[in-house]
Scaffold this active site. Structure first.
Site, mmCIF file in Angstrom:
data_model
loop_
_atom_site.group_PDB
_atom_site.id
_atom_site.type_symbol
_atom_site.label_atom_id
_atom_site.label_comp_id
_atom_site.label_asym_id
_atom_site.label_seq_id
_atom_site.Cartn_x
_atom_site.Cartn_y
_atom_site.Cartn_z
ATOM 1 N N SER A 22 0.823 -1.220 0.000
ATOM 2 C CA SER A 22 0.000 0.000 0.000
ATOM 3 C C SER A 22 0.853 1.265 0.000
ATOM 4 O O SER A 22 0.319 2.367 0.067
ATOM 5 C CB SER A 22 -0.937 0.007 1.214
ATOM 6 O OG SER A 22 -0.190 -0.174 2.401
ATOM 7 N N ASN A 109 -1.935 -2.689 13.220
ATOM 8 C CA ASN A 109 -3.390 -2.498 13.195
ATOM 9 C C ASN A 109 -3.824 -1.258 13.972
ATOM 10 O O ASN A 109 -4.667 -0.491 13.515
ATOM 11 C CB ASN A 109 -4.092 -3.744 13.747
ATOM 12 C CG ASN A 109 -3.808 -4.972 12.900
ATOM 13 O OD1 ASN A 109 -3.221 -4.854 11.821
ATOM 14 N ND2 ASN A 109 -4.197 -6.144 13.382
ATOM 15 N N THR A 154 -40.867 25.785 -9.823
ATOM 16 C CA THR A 154 -41.088 24.409 -9.353
ATOM 17 C C THR A 154 -41.283 23.617 -10.639
ATOM 18 O O THR A 154 -41.829 24.156 -11.613
ATOM 19 C CB THR A 154 -42.347 24.287 -8.459
ATOM 20 O OG1 THR A 154 -43.481 24.693 -9.225
ATOM 21 C CG2 THR A 154 -42.263 25.151 -7.207
ATOM 22 N N HIS A 155 -40.806 22.405 -10.674
ATOM 23 C CA HIS A 155 -40.837 21.583 -11.903
ATOM 24 C C HIS A 155 -40.116 22.283 -13.055
ATOM 25 O O HIS A 155 -40.413 22.017 -14.219
ATOM 26 C CB HIS A 155 -42.281 21.280 -12.334
ATOM 27 C CG HIS A 155 -43.174 20.853 -11.218
ATOM 28 N ND1 HIS A 155 -43.290 19.548 -10.807
ATOM 29 C CD2 HIS A 155 -43.975 21.576 -10.382
ATOM 30 C CE1 HIS A 155 -44.135 19.471 -9.788
ATOM 31 N NE2 HIS A 155 -44.551 20.693 -9.505
ATOM 32 N N SER A 276 -14.787 25.479 -27.916
ATOM 33 C CA SER A 276 -14.972 24.236 -28.642
ATOM 34 C C SER A 276 -13.892 24.127 -29.711
ATOM 35 O O SER A 276 -13.489 25.130 -30.301
ATOM 36 C CB SER A 276 -16.357 24.225 -29.294
ATOM 37 O OG SER A 276 -16.377 23.340 -30.395
ATOM 38 N N LYS A 282 -18.474 28.969 -29.436
ATOM 39 C CA LYS A 282 -18.799 28.367 -28.150
ATOM 40 C C LYS A 282 -18.004 28.896 -26.961
ATOM 41 O O LYS A 282 -16.823 29.196 -27.045
ATOM 42 C CB LYS A 282 -18.568 26.855 -28.220
ATOM 43 C CG LYS A 282 -19.586 26.162 -29.075
ATOM 44 C CD LYS A 282 -20.885 25.973 -28.339
ATOM 45 C CE LYS A 282 -21.012 24.509 -28.006
ATOM 46 N NZ LYS A 282 -22.131 24.236 -27.163
ATOM 47 N N ASN A 284 -18.231 27.367 -23.151
ATOM 48 C CA ASN A 284 -18.943 26.351 -22.373
ATOM 49 C C ASN A 284 -18.646 26.434 -20.877
ATOM 50 O O ASN A 284 -17.520 26.718 -20.489
ATOM 51 C CB ASN A 284 -18.552 24.951 -22.870
ATOM 52 C CG ASN A 284 -18.939 24.727 -24.312
ATOM 53 O OD1 ASN A 284 -19.962 25.223 -24.771
ATOM 54 N ND2 ASN A 284 -18.102 23.991 -25.033
ATOM 55 N N GLU A 289 -19.764 21.788 -15.134
ATOM 56 C CA GLU A 289 -20.105 20.425 -15.561
ATOM 57 C C GLU A 289 -19.160 19.396 -14.928
ATOM 58 O O GLU A 289 -19.567 18.316 -14.513
ATOM 59 C CB GLU A 289 -20.034 20.312 -17.085
ATOM 60 C CG GLU A 289 -21.123 21.108 -17.768
ATOM 61 C CD GLU A 289 -20.871 21.271 -19.263
ATOM 62 O OE1 GLU A 289 -20.293 20.380 -19.884
ATOM 63 O OE2 GLU A 289 -21.253 22.329 -19.797
ATOM 64 N N TYR A 316 -9.226 -6.668 12.932
ATOM 65 C CA TYR A 316 -8.642 -6.173 11.685
ATOM 66 C C TYR A 316 -8.647 -7.255 10.610
ATOM 67 O O TYR A 316 -8.402 -8.432 10.885
ATOM 68 C CB TYR A 316 -7.195 -5.691 11.912
ATOM 69 C CG TYR A 316 -6.554 -5.200 10.624
ATOM 70 C CD1 TYR A 316 -6.741 -3.900 10.192
ATOM 71 C CD2 TYR A 316 -5.796 -6.055 9.822
ATOM 72 C CE1 TYR A 316 -6.195 -3.453 8.988
ATOM 73 C CE2 TYR A 316 -5.239 -5.626 8.620
ATOM 74 C CZ TYR A 316 -5.444 -4.328 8.210
ATOM 75 O OH TYR A 316 -4.905 -3.888 7.031
ATOM 76 N N GLN A 321 -7.513 -2.141 4.303
ATOM 77 C CA GLN A 321 -6.513 -1.333 3.603
ATOM 78 C C GLN A 321 -7.161 -0.580 2.428
ATOM 79 O O GLN A 321 -6.634 0.421 1.957
ATOM 80 C CB GLN A 321 -5.385 -2.240 3.098
ATOM 81 C CG GLN A 321 -4.277 -1.510 2.360
ATOM 82 C CD GLN A 321 -3.064 -2.402 2.131
ATOM 83 O OE1 GLN A 321 -2.360 -2.731 3.078
ATOM 84 N NE2 GLN A 321 -2.836 -2.802 0.902
ATOM 85 N N LYS A 324 -8.225 3.592 2.170
ATOM 86 C CA LYS A 324 -7.445 4.817 1.955
ATOM 87 C C LYS A 324 -7.617 5.473 0.601
ATOM 88 O O LYS A 324 -7.907 6.673 0.521
ATOM 89 C CB LYS A 324 -5.967 4.542 2.219
ATOM 90 C CG LYS A 324 -5.702 4.290 3.674
ATOM 91 C CD LYS A 324 -4.304 3.837 3.933
ATOM 92 C CE LYS A 324 -4.270 2.998 5.188
ATOM 93 N NZ LYS A 324 -5.027 1.716 5.081
#
Ligand code: ARG
Length: 459
Positions: A22, A109, A154-155, A276, A282, A284, A289, A316, A321, A324
């Site tokens: 690790s 441990n 709303t919606h 773009s 463009k 963006n 995003e 343990y 392990q 992490k």
């Protein structure tokens, strides 16, 4: 030979070494590992478990190793498995037999449980500071936009007018809760497990309170089996981080919509937009995003950790392990997303006129028109039906309610008077919602002040 190699006659397969090592990801806990070992060594010396001179030499050498790691002068070895054994191997290579005394009364441990708690504590503090910066920026945006009327949805359909301040302060509330969740997760991370040994503590007269105090923990774990097998605090943190990402992602989604040509409520600064490779026109909102997208990986780490832990018997097991990489990646992700998001909203242009213009369309004042009728004594259901008929009339004649003549109003109900125009004016609609929690200037001013006080008093 491996530090645990006594009972083995053959060495591990080299691909297996690569598989179970690790060090490639837990090396980032080098400082915590060394500071934890220093506290342990000092306690061993004070308790007479090892000679004081040995304890002092161990501490001095560990500090030199720390220094060397920080200067980039140490290369870790995959064959030594993890950060714990890499540090111990380095120690032994420098001071021989004395170094071999460090691991008395300790297991990897309880050592790894200590290191990860120390590591996470510090990162929770960092993330809280980043959240505070974000909340400060949001409150500033609110303060400057107390009278910026915009459509409330709303919606995703036009509903009632609100203000930008009211809208963004909803996010302030979410981030306040996130901050509190981090503080809460910190409390349960702030418990010192060293002394739990492999699982059944130890026969040496360890002074756990001394180690707790030296490392700045609030309390010690009370059951050694729990001490080595608990990863609830990792899951709690991942859960709090997932919630932060969920909030960022919702805000990003709205910003992407607001930034579109159809809305034009905001414009991202060039510094937080991309072009773009084919379409020259463009610009963006890629950052928003990407933050929305990165939410998925943080949720993934939460789900992975819940799943890793669900079937492990006490105490343990090596499965643990796997805690992490996920939590480290979630922390790295959030430590990038929060500052990018904060700067992105801090620098975006807010098109107040477009927001107001949008709020004028789509009968956002229909509820207020109905409420006005109620104030004249019309029962709410009847008022609802009257305004409904007027809305239909408006749709057929391509008008808004406030563009109707008094004659047109009266054709549907003779209760209408000239006063209706003031009642359905956009600013009236917003500012007469003075109830606590509402969008009125009066209430929102108070909320902005309350938030300033909250931010000034944050720990
Ligand atoms: N690298 C291990 C981990 O992260 C340290 C503990 C290893 N303990 C053991 N008994 N194999 O969990």
């Amino acid at each position: 030979m491996k530090l645990w190699g006594g009972r083995f006659t053959r060495s591990t397969d080299s691909f297996t070494d690569h598989f179970h090592s690790s060090i490639s990801f837990d090396s980032r806990m080098y400082k915590e590992d060394i500071l934890g070992s220093c506290a342990h060594a000092e306690m061993l010396g004070r308790q007479g478990i090892i000679p004081v001179e040995d304890s002092q030499l161990i501490i001095k050498t560990l500090k030199e190793i720390l220094d060397d790691i920080e200067k980039g002068n140490v290369s870790f070895d995959e064959k030594a498995e993890d950060i714990h054994m890499n540090v111990e191997t380095l120690l032994i290579s420098r001071i021989g037999d004395t170094g071999k005394r460090l691991h008395t009364g300790r297991s990897r441990n309880d050592q790894v449980a200590l290191d990860i708690r120390m590591y996470l504590k510090e990162r929770i503090v960092d993330i809280k500071a980043l959240l505070k910066e974000l909340m400060t920026v949001i409150n500033n945006i609110a303060e400057k936009n107390i009278s910026t009327v915009m459509p409330g949805y709303t919606h995703l359909q036009n509903a009632q007018p609100v203000t930008l301040a009211h809208h963004v302060l909803a996010y302030e509330e979410m981030f306040k809760r996130d901050y509190a969740r981090l503080s809460d997760a910190y409390k349960r991370t702030n418990v010192m497990p060293l002394g739990s040994g492999a699982l059944a503590a130890t026969t040496y007269p360890l002074d756990r309170e001394f180690v707790r105090e030296a490392l700045g923990f609030e309390s010690i774990t009370l059951d050694s089996m729990d001490g080595v097998s608990d990863r609830d605090f990792v899951i709690e943190l991942l859960s709090a981080l997932s919630m932060i990402m969920m909030h960022l992602s919702r805000f990003c989604e709205e910003i992407i919509i607001w930034n579109s040509q159809q809305y034009k409520f905001v414009e991202m600064d060039d510094a937080y937009s991309t072009g773009s490779s084919i379409m020259p026109q463009k610009k963006n909102p890629d950052m928003a995003e990407l933050i929305r997208g990165k939410t998925g990986r943080v949720y993934g780490h939460l789900m992975a950790m819940l799943t890793v832990m669900k079937g492990i018997p006490l105490a343990y097991n090596k499965d643990m392990q796997e805690d992490k990489e996920g939590v480290f990646d979630a922390i790295d992700t959030i430590k990038m997303c929060l500052p990018v998001f904060t700067r992105m909203i801090d620098t975006m242009t807010i098109n107040k006129d477009n927001m107001r213009r949008a709020a004028r369309r789509g009968f956002m004042n229909a509820t207020d028109a109905a409420d006005w009728l109620v104030k004249q004594g019309v029962p709410f259901r009847d008022a609802h039906a009257i305004i409904g008929r007027l809305v239909l009339y408006c749709i057929e004649h391509e008008k808004e309610l406030d563009e109707l003549t008094l004659e047109e109003f009266k054709a549907v109900s003779d209760v209408f008077t000239q006063d209706i125009y003031r009642a359905i004016d956009l600013d009236t609609c917003v500012n007469s919602r003075t109830v606590a929690g509402g969008p009125s200037e009066e209430y929102i001013k108070g909320l902005v002040e309350l938030n300033k006080k909250y931010l000034a008093e944050l720990d």
